[in-house]
Motif scaffolding. Structure first.
Motif, PDB file in Angstrom:
ATOM      1  N   GLY A   1       0.853  -1.073  -0.028  1.00 32.83           N
ATOM      2  CA  GLY A   1      -0.049   0.086   0.028  1.00 32.83           C
ATOM      3  C   GLY A   1       0.704   1.252  -0.118  1.00 32.83           C
ATOM      4  O   GLY A   1       0.316   2.285   0.581  1.00 32.83           O
ATOM      5  N   TRP A   2       2.002   1.120  -0.609  1.00 30.22           N
ATOM      6  CA  TRP A   2       2.819   2.307  -0.709  1.00 30.22           C
ATOM      7  C   TRP A   2       2.242   3.450  -1.014  1.00 30.22           C
ATOM      8  O   TRP A   2       2.598   4.483  -1.116  1.00 30.22           O
ATOM      9  CB  TRP A   2       4.227   2.027  -1.195  1.00 30.22           C
ATOM     10  CG  TRP A   2       4.935   0.685  -0.426  1.00 30.22           C
ATOM     11  CD1 TRP A   2       5.258  -0.313  -0.963  1.00 30.22           C
ATOM     12  CD2 TRP A   2       5.259   0.725   1.115  1.00 30.22           C
ATOM     13  NE1 TRP A   2       5.561  -1.117   0.202  1.00 30.22           N
ATOM     14  CE2 TRP A   2       5.607  -0.524   1.246  1.00 30.22           C
ATOM     15  CE3 TRP A   2       4.954   1.646   2.019  1.00 30.22           C
ATOM     16  CZ2 TRP A   2       5.960  -0.871   2.493  1.00 30.22           C
ATOM     17  CZ3 TRP A   2       5.404   1.253   3.343  1.00 30.22           C
ATOM     18  CH2 TRP A   2       6.034  -0.023   3.585  1.00 30.22           C
ATOM     19  N   ALA A   3       1.538   3.328  -2.217  1.00 30.08           N
ATOM     20  CA  ALA A   3       1.098   4.177  -3.182  1.00 30.08           C
ATOM     21  C   ALA A   3       0.018   5.231  -2.415  1.00 30.08           C
ATOM     22  O   ALA A   3      -0.138   6.455  -2.760  1.00 30.08           O
ATOM     23  CB  ALA A   3       0.191   3.859  -4.158  1.00 30.08           C
ATOM     24  N   GLN A   4      -0.356   4.698  -1.122  1.00 34.78           N
ATOM     25  CA  GLN A   4      -1.311   5.429  -0.445  1.00 34.78           C
ATOM     26  C   GLN A   4      -0.470   6.259   0.448  1.00 34.78           C
ATOM     27  O   GLN A   4      -1.096   7.313   1.166  1.00 34.78           O
ATOM     28  CB  GLN A   4      -2.239   4.650   0.330  1.00 34.78           C
ATOM     29  CG  GLN A   4      -3.119   3.563  -0.419  1.00 34.78           C
ATOM     30  CD  GLN A   4      -3.755   4.213  -1.404  1.00 34.78           C
ATOM     31  OE1 GLN A   4      -4.626   5.221  -1.038  1.00 34.78           O
ATOM     32  NE2 GLN A   4      -4.047   3.695  -2.476  1.00 34.78           N
ATOM     33  N   LYS A   5       0.831   6.185   0.707  1.00 37.17           N
ATOM     34  CA  LYS A   5       1.774   6.900   1.798  1.00 37.17           C
ATOM     35  C   LYS A   5       2.585   7.683   1.062  1.00 37.17           C
ATOM     36  O   LYS A   5       3.189   8.748   1.711  1.00 37.17           O
ATOM     37  CB  LYS A   5       2.317   5.901   2.594  1.00 37.17           C
ATOM     38  CG  LYS A   5       1.014   4.745   3.404  1.00 37.17           C
ATOM     39  CD  LYS A   5       1.908   3.870   4.114  1.00 37.17           C
ATOM     40  CE  LYS A   5       0.700   2.844   4.650  1.00 37.17           C
ATOM     41  NZ  LYS A   5       1.330   1.755   5.516  1.00 37.17           N
TER      42      LYS A   5
END
Length: 310
Positions: A258-262
């Motif tokens: 979920g790195w794209a959210q952070k």
């Protein structure tokens, strides 16, 4: 007499090489040589003449080759009369990939191949780009690397040609500066080299040793550089520390976690970092490798079409 030994012999003659025949049949060179030797022992005479240039049939071997080839064609015709395909033995295909591609692209490759060819399994190798490239070439295996740019492209092309290997280009995957989405810079269209001085660089020291964009590292804040050995830990640190950044392939944001959210990927206007995904493979492949090669090529073509449409 085992029929597969006849197939070993026929392929050796057609390929003019024991090693090439073994790769085409998905068997080890030792197994193929043992099979041909067993056939020669059973018949009582030599079938192949070996030389540094390869192999060719003996006088008796030429007669056996003609008959064995006809027999093989008959067996293939018999199998085609049935809707049920002959059972296939499990085979293993080696596939190397750089860390970013191992996280998001290789799982797609494995699922796609397993749907079509359940008998194919993978022996996966993962490392940073430079190490993957050299391992793939040295072991003559299939490989996926990311961020090949003009700085190293010519060297890679020469090395592949020298080893009878080739490649196809996939979609773009240039590098970018990865920063926390909470940082004010995340609202900018692009960064400048001067902006980088406000960011603390985190990187994998082993990977950075070969990193094709290492020249950009000197533009970050000179104090507090952090060495992080694992890509996931590096991204986790950036997601928690707004002052930390990294230089990574843009598609790292597609990796699980979920790195794209952070975090987000930022271009640097005065330091462009183009790059593409390369799929590397031997020109002479085993049949199982050819199936995997075709599947990967199909996926890369699909990604390129999606890229063009976006």
């Amino acid at each position: 007499m085992q029929l597969r030994y006849l197939e070993y012999f026929v392929q050796a003659v057609e390929c003019k090489s024991l090693n090439r025949a073994a790769r085409k049949l998905d068997v080890s060179p030792q197994a193929l040589c043992a099979g041909v030797a067993a056939l020669e022992k059973k018949l009582g005479y030599a079938l192949l003449e070996r030389s540094p240039m390869g192999v060719r049939p003996t006088k008796n071997g030429e007669i056996v080759f003609q008959d064995a080839r006809d027999m093989r064609d008959v067996f293939h015709k018999w199998f085609q009369l049935s809707h049920r395909q002959p059972e296939k033995d499990t085979v293993m295909v080696k596939l190397g990939a750089s860390t970013t591609l191992m996280r998001w692209l290789v799982p797609q490759v494995v699922l796609h191949v397993k749907r079509l060819y359940p008998h194919i399994y993978f022996n996966l190798y993962e490392s940073f780009v430079e190490q993957v490239f050299h391992t793939v070439v040295d072991q003559r295996m299939l490989g996926l690397i990311t961020c090949v740019n003009e700085r190293v492209e010519s060297t890679y092309r020469v090395r592949l040609a020298q080893n009878d290997m080739t490649f196809m280009e996939g979609p773009e995957d240039g590098c970018a500066v990865i920063i926390n989405k909470s940082h004010p810079f995340a609202n900018l269209h692009t960064l400048t080299l001067r902006d980088l001085s406000a960011l603390r660089l985190a990187f994998n020291p082993q990977r950075d040793q070969y990193f094709v964009y290492r020249d950009i590292c000197k533009h970050f804040s000179p104090s507090g550089i952090i060495h992080i050995p694992e890509q996931e830990n590096l991204l986790r640190l950036i997601s928690m520390d707004v002052s930390t950044a990294a230089v990574l392939p843009r598609r790292v944001l597609l990796a699980p976690g979920g790195w794209a959210q952070k975090v987000c990927a930022m271009d640097v206007a005065d330091f462009p970092m183009p790059g593409r995904i390369w799929f590397i493979y031997p020109e002479d492949m085993r049949s199982s490798e050819k199936l995997v090669q075709e599947s990967i090529a199909e996926l890369l073509d699909l990604l390129k079409k999606e890229e063009a449409a976006s």
